[in-house]
Enzyme design. Structure first.
Site, PDB file in Angstrom:
ATOM      1  N   SER A 127     -10.182  -0.598   6.856  1.00 57.29           N
ATOM      2  CA  SER A 127      -9.601  -0.455   5.515  1.00 57.29           C
ATOM      3  C   SER A 127      -8.917  -1.677   4.934  1.00 57.29           C
ATOM      4  CB  SER A 127      -8.606   0.700   5.508  1.00 57.29           C
ATOM      5  OG  SER A 127      -9.296   1.888   5.344  1.00 57.29           O
ATOM      6  N   LYS A 129       0.848  -1.204   0.000  1.00 57.50           N
ATOM      7  CA  LYS A 129       0.000   0.000   0.000  1.00 57.50           C
ATOM      8  C   LYS A 129       0.880   1.249   0.000  1.00 57.50           C
ATOM      9  CE  LYS A 129      -4.014   1.908   2.544  1.00 57.50           C
ATOM     10  NZ  LYS A 129      -4.936   1.726   3.676  1.00 57.50           N
ATOM     11  N   SER A 145      -9.929   1.824   2.679  1.00 60.26           N
ATOM     12  CA  SER A 145      -9.046   2.612   1.847  1.00 60.26           C
ATOM     13  C   SER A 145      -8.008   1.772   1.102  1.00 60.26           C
ATOM     14  CB  SER A 145      -8.329   3.658   2.702  1.00 60.26           C
ATOM     15  OG  SER A 145      -7.465   3.022   3.634  1.00 60.26           O
TER      16      SER A 145
HETATM   17  N1  GLN Z   1     -13.468   4.045   6.219  1.00 64.57           N
HETATM   18  C1  GLN Z   1     -12.804   4.437   7.424  1.00 64.57           C
HETATM   19  C2  GLN Z   1     -12.413   5.888   7.358  1.00 64.57           C
HETATM   20  O1  GLN Z   1     -12.604   6.491   6.339  1.00 64.57           O
HETATM   21  C3  GLN Z   1     -11.638   3.562   7.709  1.00 64.57           C
HETATM   22  C4  GLN Z   1     -10.393   3.957   7.046  1.00 64.57           C
HETATM   23  C5  GLN Z   1      -9.222   3.096   7.390  1.00 64.57           C
HETATM   24  O2  GLN Z   1      -9.365   2.048   8.014  1.00 64.57           O
HETATM   25  N2  GLN Z   1      -8.060   3.585   7.034  1.00 64.57           N
HETATM   26  O3  GLN Z   1     -11.905   6.437   8.301  1.00 64.57           O
END
Ligand code: GLN
Length: 494
Positions: A186, A87, A162
């Site tokens: 995410s 990532k 994400s």
């Molecule tokens: N969807 C969640 C957010 O936008 C989780 C994001 C993540 O785990 N990085 O904060």
């Protein structure tokens, strides 16, 4: 057909453990493996857009070096020469690390994240940088400053986020596995949307050193893989106490051999929180998949028990206070002076900060910085931040009580399956869909998303198993068992 060719033909569904066996027996070389994945990337990533970059000459050089080690009997581990996608928020020395943000454009990491050191010590090859929501803020990967990643099951739909790039490249056969990060879901949610496995380890199991921080008390690095065994293998490679991360736990090494095939599932007590079934917006198809998964466990003699998580109702609001508060502080370092992009139309220092941040951050990141700054400001701190922390304690108590009555908790991963691009434009609606994953980050436990079923449009639906803190062995054993049992059940239905 040669043995190498046979394995190559399997790459679309190949795993780390199969590739490692093929490398060990000389059926395939790391060079062939990497060349074939690169070929797959060239054929399809124009449609999927899972990678932000793929340095093919470096990859082939690393693969050749690995093959030479193996030839001389000097391989660093069974996994020497295995490529893993990374990532874009993890530091790999000498590579760009942009968090899919314009503000970090051109930034080159001067050092390796601990997880990268751990992979490289074992001869694992970093295979490209995967797309993500900017600074890991989002649930669809639509907030990347560069491009939208498509769901390989239907390119008109989101891959989740994400870590949407990581999930999409694994699901589309462009990588055997990938690393992602999980602050509120995410890893697990994109894994569920793309039909692959996603593991969020216990907070402190994996060092965060070299992960660009979003919300430091919630962030955790973990694997996205094709099966549970691979998730266990990658966890073994990346876990362990690290002096460079003060929150890393002692005795956090993990041995994937503990996840065997001889697991006695009938002694397992699976907790079902009734609050999870009363969530607004839970689709009937996800609900069906969840019910079916419960029956898979029940039919093999597992005890299904009711557990209560009453404070869950406040989890999403607390998360979006705590995560944004931490993000506003963590992202203050991006001021155009030390990292990446700088906009210096004037020599006035304040103008440089303001112009760089105004132009460098995307809309969602700005929204979170503003929210976070607000909840931390004097006068609002007690009303928001402090209360959110108190709720976090209540949620932790709920989970502790639940785990007195069960071994693992079963839940959906997301209330819905992957949806078409642009169909969720209201940020609040997107935030609310994190309800099943966020509580686990708030309490720091481990959880995994495993493919369970499909919706009426053929999109994958995952199921989440949540384990107690540091209970990854049981979590992965049950997930591994479920993977097989569910497959058998499906075959029985046909
Ligand atoms: N969807 C969640 C957010 O936008 C989780 C994001 C993540 O785990 N990085 O904060």
């Amino acid at each position: 057909m040669s043995a190498a060719q046979k394995f190559v033909n399997k790459i679309d569904s190949g795993t780390i453990h199969e590739a490692s066996d093929a490398l060990e027996t000389g059926q395939i070389s790391s060079l062939e493996l990497c060349q074939n994945l690169i070929g797959r990337h060239d054929d399809i990533d124009g449609k999927i857009n899972g990678f932000l970059s793929l340095d093919t000459s470096q990859i082939l050089e690393d693969a050749n070096a690995s093959d030479a080690r193996r030839k001389n009997g000097k391989q660093l581990s069974r996994y020497d020469g295995i490529p893993i996608a990374i990532k874009d928020n993890l530091s790999v020395k000498g590579q760009t690390c942009g968090c899919a943000s314009k503000i970090l454009e051109g930034f080159i990491s001067p050092y390796n994240a601990t997880v990268i050191n751990n992979l490289q010590k074992n001869g694992v090859i970093c295979f490209g940088r995967t797309n993500m929501d900017e600074f890991a803020m989002g649930s669809t990967t639509e907030f990347s400053a560069y491009k939208k990643t498509s769901n390989p099951w239907d390119i008109n739909r989101v891959p989740g986020g994400s870590s949407g790039g990581s999930a999409a490249v694994v699901s589309s056969g462009q990588a055997l596995a990938a690393l992602g990060s999980d602050t509120g879901g995410s890893i697990r949610q994109p894994a569920s949307f793309c039909g692959v496995v996603g593991l969020k380890p216990t907070y402190g199991r994996v060092s965060r050193y070299g992960l660009v921080a979003f919300a430091s008390s919630l962030d955790q690095i973990g694997p996205i893989t094709r099966d549970v065994k691979d998730a266990a293998i990658l966890l073994e490679l990346i876990s362990g106490r690290d002096e460079l991360d003060s929150t890393s736990l002692p005795n956090s090494d993990f041995n994937h051999h503990e996840v065997g095939n001889d697991f006695d599932v009938s002694s397992l007590r699976i907790g079902i929180p009734k609050e999870f079934l009363e969530i607004d917006g839970l689709s009937s198809e996800v609900n069906d998949a969840f019910e079916k998964s419960i029956s898979v466990f029940r039919s093999r003699g597992c005890d299904i028990v009711d557990v209560k998580l009453p404070s869950i109702a406040y989890a999403v609001s607390s998360y979006y206070i705590i995560a944004t508060a931490e993000a506003s502080s963590n992202l203050s370092r991006f001021d155009g002076i030390r990292y990446g992009n700088r906009i210096d139309r004037t020599s006035d220092l304040l103008d440089i900060y303001l112009d760089t941040r105004e132009n460098g951050f995307g809309e969602e990141v700005k929204r979170r910085i503003l929210l976070g700054t607000y909840v931390l400001s004097s006068g609002y701190y007690d009303a928001y931040y402090l209360r959110a922390q108190k709720i976090r304690t209540l949620i932790r108590d709920d989970f502790n009580n639940a785990f007195n009555n069960c071994d693992l908790i079963l839940s959906p991963v997301s209330p819905v399956s992957a949806y078409p691009f642009g169909s969720v434009s209201d940020p609040l609606q997107m935030y609310l869909s994190d309800i099943y994953t966020i509580p686990v980050n708030l309490v720091g436990n481990c959880a995994i998303s495993v493919p369970a079923s499909f919706d009426g449009d053929g999109m994958p639906i995952g199921i989440q198993l949540i384990g107690n803190s540091m209970d990854e062995i049981r979590l992965l054993q049950a997930a591994h068992w479920f993977e097989f049992a569910n497959e058998m059940e499906k075959n029985d239905e046909v």
